[in-house]
Motif scaffolding. Structure first.
Motif, PDB file in Angstrom:
ATOM      1  N   ASP A  31      38.199  49.464  36.904  1.00 39.69           N
ATOM      2  CA  ASP A  31      37.229  50.179  36.079  1.00 39.69           C
ATOM      3  C   ASP A  31      36.049  49.263  35.750  1.00 39.69           C
ATOM      4  O   ASP A  31      36.142  48.419  34.864  1.00 39.69           O
ATOM      5  CB  ASP A  31      37.943  50.655  34.815  1.00 39.69           C
ATOM      6  CG  ASP A  31      37.093  51.637  34.028  1.00 39.69           C
ATOM      7  OD1 ASP A  31      36.003  51.992  34.519  1.00 39.69           O
ATOM      8  OD2 ASP A  31      37.528  52.022  32.935  1.00 39.69           O
ATOM      9  N   ARG A  32      34.963  49.411  36.469  1.00 43.76           N
ATOM     10  CA  ARG A  32      33.719  48.653  36.232  1.00 43.76           C
ATOM     11  C   ARG A  32      33.993  47.165  35.995  1.00 43.76           C
ATOM     12  O   ARG A  32      33.578  46.602  34.997  1.00 43.76           O
ATOM     13  CB  ARG A  32      32.954  49.249  35.060  1.00 43.76           C
ATOM     14  CG  ARG A  32      32.452  50.673  35.331  1.00 43.76           C
ATOM     15  CD  ARG A  32      31.604  51.180  34.205  1.00 43.76           C
ATOM     16  NE  ARG A  32      32.326  51.228  32.950  1.00 43.76           N
ATOM     17  CZ  ARG A  32      33.084  52.253  32.535  1.00 43.76           C
ATOM     18  NH1 ARG A  32      33.195  53.330  33.302  1.00 43.76           N
ATOM     19  NH2 ARG A  32      33.708  52.216  31.382  1.00 43.76           N
ATOM     20  N   LEU A  33      34.727  46.579  36.923  1.00 40.10           N
ATOM     21  CA  LEU A  33      35.106  45.173  36.763  1.00 40.10           C
ATOM     22  C   LEU A  33      34.029  44.256  37.332  1.00 40.10           C
ATOM     23  O   LEU A  33      33.506  44.497  38.416  1.00 40.10           O
ATOM     24  CB  LEU A  33      36.447  44.939  37.475  1.00 40.10           C
ATOM     25  CG  LEU A  33      37.107  43.582  37.375  1.00 40.10           C
ATOM     26  CD1 LEU A  33      38.614  43.768  37.360  1.00 40.10           C
ATOM     27  CD2 LEU A  33      36.702  42.651  38.496  1.00 40.10           C
ATOM     28  N   MET A 221      44.319  40.797  33.291  1.00 37.25           N
ATOM     29  CA  MET A 221      43.825  42.156  33.512  1.00 37.25           C
ATOM     30  C   MET A 221      44.691  43.173  32.815  1.00 37.25           C
ATOM     31  O   MET A 221      45.888  42.966  32.598  1.00 37.25           O
ATOM     32  CB  MET A 221      43.821  42.480  35.010  1.00 37.25           C
ATOM     33  CG  MET A 221      42.685  41.825  35.766  1.00 37.25           C
ATOM     34  SD  MET A 221      42.712  42.301  37.497  1.00 37.25           S
ATOM     35  CE  MET A 221      42.264  44.011  37.387  1.00 37.25           C
ATOM     36  N   GLN A 222      44.064  44.272  32.430  1.00 40.41           N
ATOM     37  CA  GLN A 222      44.795  45.399  31.864  1.00 40.41           C
ATOM     38  C   GLN A 222      43.998  46.660  32.172  1.00 40.41           C
ATOM     39  O   GLN A 222      42.771  46.666  32.033  1.00 40.41           O
ATOM     40  CB  GLN A 222      44.938  45.220  30.360  1.00 40.41           C
ATOM     41  CG  GLN A 222      46.046  46.055  29.789  1.00 40.41           C
ATOM     42  CD  GLN A 222      46.610  45.483  28.508  1.00 40.41           C
ATOM     43  OE1 GLN A 222      46.013  44.600  27.891  1.00 40.41           O
ATOM     44  NE2 GLN A 222      47.762  45.961  28.115  1.00 40.41           N
ATOM     45  N   ASP A 223      44.661  47.710  32.624  1.00 45.13           N
ATOM     46  CA  ASP A 223      44.021  48.999  32.917  1.00 45.13           C
ATOM     47  C   ASP A 223      42.752  48.848  33.760  1.00 45.13           C
ATOM     48  O   ASP A 223      41.726  49.456  33.472  1.00 45.13           O
ATOM     49  CB  ASP A 223      43.697  49.735  31.627  1.00 45.13           C
ATOM     50  CG  ASP A 223      44.952  49.982  30.808  1.00 45.13           C
ATOM     51  OD1 ASP A 223      46.014  50.209  31.451  1.00 45.13           O
ATOM     52  OD2 ASP A 223      44.883  49.907  29.578  1.00 45.13           O
ATOM     53  N   GLY A 224      42.808  48.003  34.761  1.00 42.73           N
ATOM     54  CA  GLY A 224      41.700  47.915  35.708  1.00 42.73           C
ATOM     55  C   GLY A 224      40.518  47.097  35.229  1.00 42.73           C
ATOM     56  O   GLY A 224      39.459  47.121  35.863  1.00 42.73           O
ATOM     57  N   ALA A 225      40.679  46.370  34.149  1.00 40.24           N
ATOM     58  CA  ALA A 225      39.564  45.542  33.680  1.00 40.24           C
ATOM     59  C   ALA A 225      40.079  44.172  33.272  1.00 40.24           C
ATOM     60  O   ALA A 225      41.272  44.000  32.990  1.00 40.24           O
ATOM     61  CB  ALA A 225      38.878  46.219  32.498  1.00 40.24           C
ATOM     62  N   ILE A 226      39.184  43.192  33.258  1.00 38.46           N
ATOM     63  CA  ILE A 226      39.579  41.852  32.838  1.00 38.46           C
ATOM     64  C   ILE A 226      39.488  41.794  31.315  1.00 38.46           C
ATOM     65  O   ILE A 226      38.461  42.142  30.724  1.00 38.46           O
ATOM     66  CB  ILE A 226      38.663  40.790  33.476  1.00 38.46           C
ATOM     67  CG1 ILE A 226      38.936  40.759  34.987  1.00 38.46           C
ATOM     68  CG2 ILE A 226      38.907  39.422  32.847  1.00 38.46           C
ATOM     69  CD1 ILE A 226      37.968  39.912  35.761  1.00 38.46           C
ATOM     70  N   VAL A 227      40.599  41.395  30.676  1.00 41.06           N
ATOM     71  CA  VAL A 227      40.591  41.366  29.219  1.00 41.06           C
ATOM     72  C   VAL A 227      40.472  39.947  28.690  1.00 41.06           C
ATOM     73  O   VAL A 227      40.137  39.744  27.526  1.00 41.06           O
ATOM     74  CB  VAL A 227      41.834  42.068  28.624  1.00 41.06           C
ATOM     75  CG1 VAL A 227      41.754  43.567  28.878  1.00 41.06           C
ATOM     76  CG2 VAL A 227      43.108  41.482  29.200  1.00 41.06           C
ATOM     77  N   SER A 228      40.776  38.952  29.523  1.00 43.00           N
ATOM     78  CA  SER A 228      40.547  37.580  29.056  1.00 43.00           C
ATOM     79  C   SER A 228      40.307  36.679  30.247  1.00 43.00           C
ATOM     80  O   SER A 228      40.733  36.980  31.373  1.00 43.00           O
ATOM     81  CB  SER A 228      41.736  37.094  28.233  1.00 43.00           C
ATOM     82  OG  SER A 228      42.613  36.341  29.040  1.00 43.00           O
TER      83      SER A 228
END
Lengths: 287, 745
Positions: A31-33, A221-228
């Motif tokens: 998702d828009r990564l 990553m989580q749900d298609g995006a980088i979280v950290s």
């Protein structure tokens, strides 16, 4: 996290979106990564299963096409590639979780697979493959079939194979996922060594913190995006980070009264620990 | 569940289905044709409303039978016999109908009543003919038209039906007219006998047999006189069907084994979840049975269609008219079910025998199941991939191998037969021409007027003409004995090299072939009985042609006498002064005598209808076998790429272009076909050589001859099959998306 760009990045991903299926059943795997990886970096991608980490890896290796956004590897826009096969053979090297060696080929022949079509001389191919097997410490196992090698040895053959055409980027999908912890350590040490000695950029997808610890940078990553996204500079810091993300660490940070109620820890000590851990709980900060 | 498992691999299931269907279709079509042929022939013999049928002892069927007219009176004198009706059966050829059976009876006889007139009126005098319903369709003739038989015109006065294809493909004339057409002077083919009411047939048969006239007596209700022919046809049909069934079974087994292998892990899960061994067995067996049941139904329909198609061919159609009895359809379905059982039992048993733990840890096509061995490290990748699934490769190879083997065997036999016929009595010199009657369905039916001999002799360039009569005897003592009638001083005699004794000098003398001498334990000085005549063996000859050596040579006149062929012969062998002129002489003979066909001897057999139809049948059978083999190849290659999906994904991820994958798979398929073709060819040669060395009657005709062409054609066909069978799977493999392929389990 701000980065000072010293050389051209090996990977530039912008607004990458991948949607599988359509309509009601559509799944947004990425998702828009957006992310940039520097040349020579050893990066771990972590996250729960289904978070999109393997999809990202496939995109980087030109095995799959994005729904939206652009992927540039070693300066090339993957959507503009003229010869996808040549890119797969030369620019990137793949290491799979289940090694995926061809059972009918010897170790030597497996390493030669990506060389076919790239180096025309049979002799050259043989020489190159022999050299690579020596590099991963399997010089004496050249003529063995995969069925005669141990799990760790097979994975080392797979690494030698990924190096065949001196790629700029190695993509490893759970390289130690099917191995015991000792073989797993050996494989990660080997990758780290290659990164250091050859300067090859490496992206490892894993869900094992121990594996991630061997790298320099960890993307979560989580749900298609980088979280950290953070760099590993000090092993002690990394331990604290791991602790902060553990069940016990999270309890301390968010709900330490449970622990004090059970008489497991004094409130005073809990507060001190909380203070120490707060700096490393990047997952909590972002979400 | 069974249905779901089958639709999961719809292409493969479809191919297996097709394989079974072709096998079953072959069983049904050939079975019904064989059945049709035997009932047609049987009823020709058993026709009529009379009680007994009398034919010459040793004659294969009434058309080959010949009885002296004087016998009729003696038969009438037998107590219990009410009426004796002579009949003549003879094969003639009319334009449009290569097999036209001409019947001759006395006007108003019970025998003639058998031919039920549906249009016009019955035969009431010479020059009149009633024709069968099928014949009118094949040659477009109706009441009032003229039909020429051997140049004599007959007026068609009526059309009859009997319900039998062969009978309805012929015509009925007066006894005298038929005798003229058959060149039967004072001879008939058979007698039909009506008994006095209340008299026992057995007693009458005994009395007739006690007359000792070399007669064969049978009840018209018993169709025994054609047993030999019937058995031969049925054996032939079953042989072909067996090949089809065998190949179909192999394909089936292959498909089921693969389906079990690829689901090993699933089976392990089912076992771990508490399914019993038997339950697993039933599911697998059920799949196999479901597949074969559908294949069986499709096959039966295809078979009926094929047989109808064959029956619609003009002329030959009458012979090939299928008879569909419920038994044949049941036979087809039973075949399919047996195939399903046999093909399913091994995989089912294997699946049921799997240990849950083993099955669960099965990796399906990855490293663990390719064990080391010397053979696993040599050879190309193609070879290793085939070696990896040795059992499957073997099954597939057997499929194609049998196809190729069949083609090679039939090719060898046909070539052998052509060679033997070309060698027949020809002096072997390059300027040799063989002359026979034009448009006869069978060599043994060829009939050329003797006067032609003298007229050809008078033609320019002609050095010599040797007339020959060909006949054969089939008796319990002499299962198949050829009779050659030749003038002892003719040039053609040079063909028979005497190894013992001397040439024939008197009508009561015979020289026999070395094969006959061995088979019947005869030496110079012994006597031999043919058609009730005794001959003294005066010499033994060799020709190098097995079937000739299984016969004997009589003086020309003597052979004409005992074979009832006054003033006509089977063949003329013409020697030309200058071999280079053979072709013009051949053309000149053909122009001058429209009723005969002259061919250069070395090309003689190729020009006969016998060989043409034999080659046609051989090619059709061979193609059938090969098509089934091709299905097995496609099936096998498809399975191979399914199980290697992840490997193919890996290769793509490592930068192999799709083209490279395509060529790799096609190469494997080609190698598979090539290996099987070589094995099949070798097997065919060994089998036929073995068969032809077994001494039995007619075995001499099975002497194969090998020429490179046969092998080249068979192997090239296998290669084409390999390409076709391998291309679709290869194309699919090359089009696999790497990501999906890598995720495949």
């Amino acid at each position: 996290m701000a980065q000072t760009i010293t050389a051209e990045p090996i990977v530039q991903v912008e607004n990458l979106t991948k949607i599988y299926g359509s309509g009601e059943t559509a799944v947004r795997a990425l998702d828009r990564l957006s992310v940039e990886l520097q040349t020579g970096e050893f990066v771990a991608v972590m996250g729960p299963s289904g978070c999109g980490k393997s999809t990202l890896l496939n995109m980087l290796g030109a095995l799959d096409q994005p729904s939206e956004g652009t992927v540039r590897v070693a300066g090339e826009d993957l959507s503009q590639l003229k010869d996808v096969d040549r890119f797969r053979a030369r620019t990137v090297g793949f290491v799979f979780q289940l090694h995926n060696l061809l059972p009918t080929m010897t170790a030597q022949e497996n390493v030669e697979i990506p060389l076919q079509g790239q180096i025309n001389s049979r002799k050259e191919r043989k020489k190159r493959a022999a050299h690579l097997l020596e590099l991963v410490g399997l010089a004496d196992r050249r003529d063995h079939l995969p069925g005669q090698l141990s799990g760790g040895q097979r994975q080392r053959v797979a690494i030698a194979r990924s190096l065949a055409n001196s790629p700029s980027l190695i993509l490893a999908d759970e390289p130690s996922g099917a191995l015991d912890s000792q073989s797993s350590d050996e494989i990660m040490t080997l990758l780290a060594e290659l990164n250091r000695s050859q300067g090859t950029s490496i992206v490892v997808v894993t869900h094992d913190r121990r594996v991630a610890q061997a790298t320099q940078r960890v993307l979560r990553m989580q749900d298609g995006a980088i979280v950290s996204d953070h760099r590993i500079t000090d092993p002690l810091e990394e331990d604290l980070r791991m602790f902060a993300q553990s069940q016990l660490g999270q309890t301390l940070l968010e709900n330490s009264s449970t622990l004090t109620l059970h008489g497991l820890i004094e409130e005073r000590d809990a507060a001190a620990l909380r203070q120490l851990l707060q700096g490393f709980d990047d997952g909590a900060q972002k979400s | 569940m069974i249905l779901k498992n089958l639709t999961r691999r719809s292409v493969r299931s479809g191919l297996t289905l097709l394989g079974i269907a072709i096998g079953v279709a072959a069983v049904v079509a050939l079975g019904s044709i064989a059945e049709g042929i035997s009932t047609n022939f049987a009823l020709v013999v058993g026709g009529g409303s009379n009680d007994l049928l009398i034919t010459q002892a040793g004659a294969m069927d009434p058309a080959f039978s010949s009885i002296d007219e004087t016998v009729g009176e003696r038969l009438l004198a037998v107590p219990g016999v009410d009426r004796v009706e002579p009949g003549v059966y003879t094969w003639v050829t009319t334009p449009g109908l290569p097999f036209f059976l001409l019947f001759g009876y006395e006007i108003g006889s019970t025998a003639m009543d058998h031919y039920r007139i549906v249009e016009g009126k019955p035969v009431s005098g010479p020059g009149q003919m009633v024709v069968g319903r099928r014949a009118t369709e094949s040659i477009d003739i109706s009441v009032g038209d003229n039909l020429r038989i051997h140049g004599t015109p007959f007026r068609v006065v009526g059309i009859y039906e009997t319900g039998q294809g062969i009978e309805e493909s012929g015509g009925v004339v007066t006894l005298q007219d038929a005798q003229t057409a058959a060149q039967f002077e004072r001879k008939v083919s058979l007698y039909e006998i009506g008994l006095r009411r209340g008299d026992s047939a057995a007693a009458a048969i005994e009395r007739i047999e006690s007359l000792d006239l070399e007669l064969k007596v049978s009840k018209t209700s018993e169709r025994e006189s054609n047993q030999q022919y019937e058995q031969m046809m049925q054996g032939f049909a079953w042989g072909i069907a067996a090949i089809a069934i065998f190949i179909g079974g192999l394909g089936m087994m292959n498909s089921m084994v693969m389906s079990v292998l690829e689901r090993t892990r699933e089976i392990g899960t089912l076992r771990a979840l508490g399914w019993s061994r038997w339950r697993v067995l039933w599911v697998i067996l059920g799949e196999s049975m479901a597949l074969s049941a559908v294949g069986g139904v499709v096959g039966v329909l295809m078979g009926i269609g094929l047989a109808k198609l064959a029956g619609a061919v003009p002329g030959m159609g009458a012979l090939l008219q299928g008879a569909f009895t419920p038994a044949i359809i049941l036979q087809g379905l039973a075949t399919a079910l047996v195939l399903g059982l046999v093909g399913g039992v091994y995989p089912a048993w294997r699946a049921a025998g799997l240990q849950p733990v083993e099955a669960l840890s099965y990796e399906g096509g990855t490293a663990s199941d390719f064990k080391a061995g010397t053979l696993s490290r040599i050879g190309s990748q193609s070879f290793r991939n085939l070696w990896r699934r040795r059992n499957r490769t073997l099954l597939a190879a057997a499929g194609i191998g049998i196809g190729v083997g069949t083609l090679v065997m039939l090719g060898g036999l046909t070539t052998g037969l052509i060679g033997q016929m070309n060698n027949m009595a020809g002096t072997g010199s390059p300027g040799n021409i063989t002359v026979m009657q034009r448009d006869v369905p069978d060599l043994s039916l060829s009939s050329v007027d003797e006067s032609v001999t003298r007229r050809i002799q008078g033609m320019p360039q002609v050095e010599s003409v040797s007339p020959m009569v060909l006949g054969f005897v089939i008796t319990p003592e002499l299962p198949l004995f050829f009779i050659f009638g030749l003038d002892p001083n003719s040039a053609a005699m040079d063909h028979y090299k005497l190894t013992e004794g001397r040439r024939v000098q008197r009508p009561s003398e015979i020289i026999i072939g070395s094969g006959a001498a061995d088979s019947y334990d005869l030496e110079v000085g012994d006597t031999l009985t043919l058609y009730n005549n005794r001959y003294r063996v005066v010499g033994i000859f060799e020709t190098g042609v097995a079937w000739e050596e299984g016969g004997g040579i009589l003086a020309l006149r003597e052979s004409q006498r005992i074979l009832n062929r006054p003033r006509n012969v089977s063949f003329l062998f013409v020697d030309v002064e200058n071999p280079a002129m053979a072709l013009p002489v051949q053309d000149a003979i053909n122009r001058r005598f429209p009723k005969v066909r002259a061919s250069i001897s070395s090309e003689f057999a190729q020009n006969t209808d016998d060989i043409a139809s034999m080659q046609g049948i051989a090619a059709a059978i061979g193609m059938l076998a090969l098509i089934v083999g091709g299905i097995v190849v496609a099936n096998t290659m498809l399975m191979s790429i399914y199980e290697r999906t992840r490997e193919i994904g890996t290769l793509r991820a490592l930068g192999w272009p799709g083209k490279r994958i395509l060529s790799q798979i096609v190469q494997e398929s080609l190698l598979l076909c090539l290996l099987s073709a070589l094995l099949g060819s070798a097997g065919a040669v060994i089998l036929l050589t073995g068969l032809s060395s077994i001494p039995f009657a007619g075995g001499a005709m099975l002497r194969p001859a090998w020429e490179p062409g046969t092998f080249v054609i068979s192997v090239s066909l296998a290669i084409v099959l390999g390409l076709i069978g391998g291309f679709y799977p290869a194309w699919r493999a090359s089009k696999l998306q790497p990501v999906e392929a890598l995720r495949y389990e």
